[in-house]
Design a protein around this motif. Structure first.
Motif, PDB file in Angstrom:
ATOM      1  N   ALA A   1       0.823  -1.213   0.000  1.00 33.42           N
ATOM      2  CA  ALA A   1       0.000   0.000   0.000  1.00 33.42           C
ATOM      3  C   ALA A   1       0.860   1.267   0.000  1.00 33.42           C
ATOM      4  O   ALA A   1       0.359   2.359  -0.302  1.00 33.42           O
ATOM      5  N   TYR A   2       2.130   1.121   0.311  1.00 36.49           N
ATOM      6  CA  TYR A   2       3.031   2.276   0.390  1.00 36.49           C
ATOM      7  C   TYR A   2       4.098   2.253  -0.714  1.00 36.49           C
ATOM      8  O   TYR A   2       5.079   2.998  -0.640  1.00 36.49           O
ATOM      9  N   GLU A   3       3.901   1.446  -1.760  1.00 40.28           N
ATOM     10  CA  GLU A   3       4.972   1.267  -2.739  1.00 40.28           C
ATOM     11  C   GLU A   3       5.193   2.496  -3.619  1.00 40.28           C
ATOM     12  O   GLU A   3       6.217   2.594  -4.288  1.00 40.28           O
ATOM     13  N   ASP A   4       4.263   3.460  -3.582  1.00 33.12           N
ATOM     14  CA  ASP A   4       4.494   4.706  -4.313  1.00 33.12           C
ATOM     15  C   ASP A   4       5.449   5.637  -3.574  1.00 33.12           C
ATOM     16  O   ASP A   4       5.822   6.682  -4.107  1.00 33.12           O
ATOM     17  N   GLY A   5       5.844   5.269  -2.368  1.00 31.38           N
ATOM     18  CA  GLY A   5       6.710   6.139  -1.581  1.00 31.38           C
ATOM     19  C   GLY A   5       7.840   5.407  -0.902  1.00 31.38           C
ATOM     20  O   GLY A   5       8.221   5.751   0.221  1.00 31.38           O
ATOM     21  N   VAL A   6       8.397   4.396  -1.579  1.00 29.87           N
ATOM     22  CA  VAL A   6       9.458   3.605  -0.958  1.00 29.87           C
ATOM     23  C   VAL A   6      10.669   3.495  -1.879  1.00 29.87           C
ATOM     24  O   VAL A   6      10.533   3.475  -3.105  1.00 29.87           O
TER      25      VAL A   6
END
Length: 289
Positions: free
Chosen positions: A98-103
């Protein structure tokens, strides 16, 4: 007991709110060094992002970087490195989709130095991302300053794990990053990692760094201090954010900046002025009183 080491955070502490080094802060740090006090910059920044700041200080420095993952001298030679096992990183990436756009995953490669040590690794791939949108306002400045070291993965980010990285780095809004921290600390591998949170509530922006277990600003600083034959009682630490807590708790004298969050200021540290009010210089002055 006199202070033997100054441990200073960079952003929000050494630098002012516009990212500049105030003359009073520079002069106070230089005066401390001239008086025989060792100085360490203890930061969440990577070496290539911290080095331009270090170069503004014409003194010897120890750099504790990436929230404790790496220790280098001012020229870039690595003195200590703590990596996160690739299997743990794959586990994290799988369970935080769910956070792969910011990792991104972060590696540490020696750039070579003036002593003639050669470069190690590909500096252009020290920070590797898959889907990060670097045009987002809170990310753009970081990208502009570090784009020479940032690369896109050729496929899934996990495929870029050709070696153990030093860090998994997330960023996003304050609420979502707090939720991520809770999720990371509930993972089955939580005992094998450490999680550092840096918040900028006024910008609705936070950084979450996942390091090796037992690796933080405070723990790495403690190991470094011990290697010099000193103790926490010999250290003055100055910081402004949640990732500074272990460092502040370790130090015999701990100062928190006035620009820190109220919850951090309520922990009982000594309070100095803000980073726009020469607060670091005021804290350092107490070494000579």
């Amino acid at each position: 007991m006199p202070v033997r080491l100054l441990a200073i955070d960079i952003d929000g502490t050494l630098l002012d709110s516009r990212g500049r080094l105030p003359d009073a802060h520079r002069d106070a740090v230089v005066h401390a060094a001239a008086s025989g006090i060792a100085v360490a910059l203890v930061t969440g920044r990577s070496f290539h992002f911290a080095r331009p700041v270090a170069d503004l200080l014409p003194i010897p420095l120890t750099l504790i970087l990436n929230n404790g993952a790496v220790v280098k001298d001012k020229r870039g030679a690595t003195l200590a490195r703590h990596v996160v096992p690739r299997n743990a990183v794959r586990h994290i990436l799988e369970r935080t989709r769910a956070y792969e756009d910011g990792v991104a995953i972060v590696f540490d490669y020696d750039p070579g130095d003036e002593a003639g040590r050669p470069p190690y690794g590909d500096e252009s791939r020290q920070i590797v991302f898959e889907r990060m949108d670097w045009t987002v306002v809170n990310r753009r400045g970081y990208f502009d300053k570090n784009k020479a070291f940032i690369a896109s993965s050729d496929g899934p980010l996990a495929d870029a794990l050709s070696e153990d990285p030093i860090q998994v780095m997330f960023n996003g809004g304050v609420t979502s990053m707090r939720e991520l921290v809770a999720q990371l600390r509930s993972l089955s591998i939580a005992p094998h990692i450490s999680v550092a949170l840096t918040e900028y509530e006024h910008r609705d922006f936070s950084l979450v760094d996942v390091n090796a277990a037992g690796c933080s600003k405070g723990s790495t600083l403690a190991r470094w201090v011990e290697s010099q034959g000193w103790s926490g009682a010999d250290v003055m630490a100055v910081g402004d954010n949640w990732n500074d807590v272990e460092m502040l708790d370790f130090a015999g004298a701990a100062f928190v900046m006035a620009n820190a969050a109220d919850a951090l200021k309520s922990r009982g540290y000594r309070l100095t002025g803000s980073n726009d009010e020469n607060g670091l210089a005021a804290a350092i002055e107490t070494c000579f009183q």
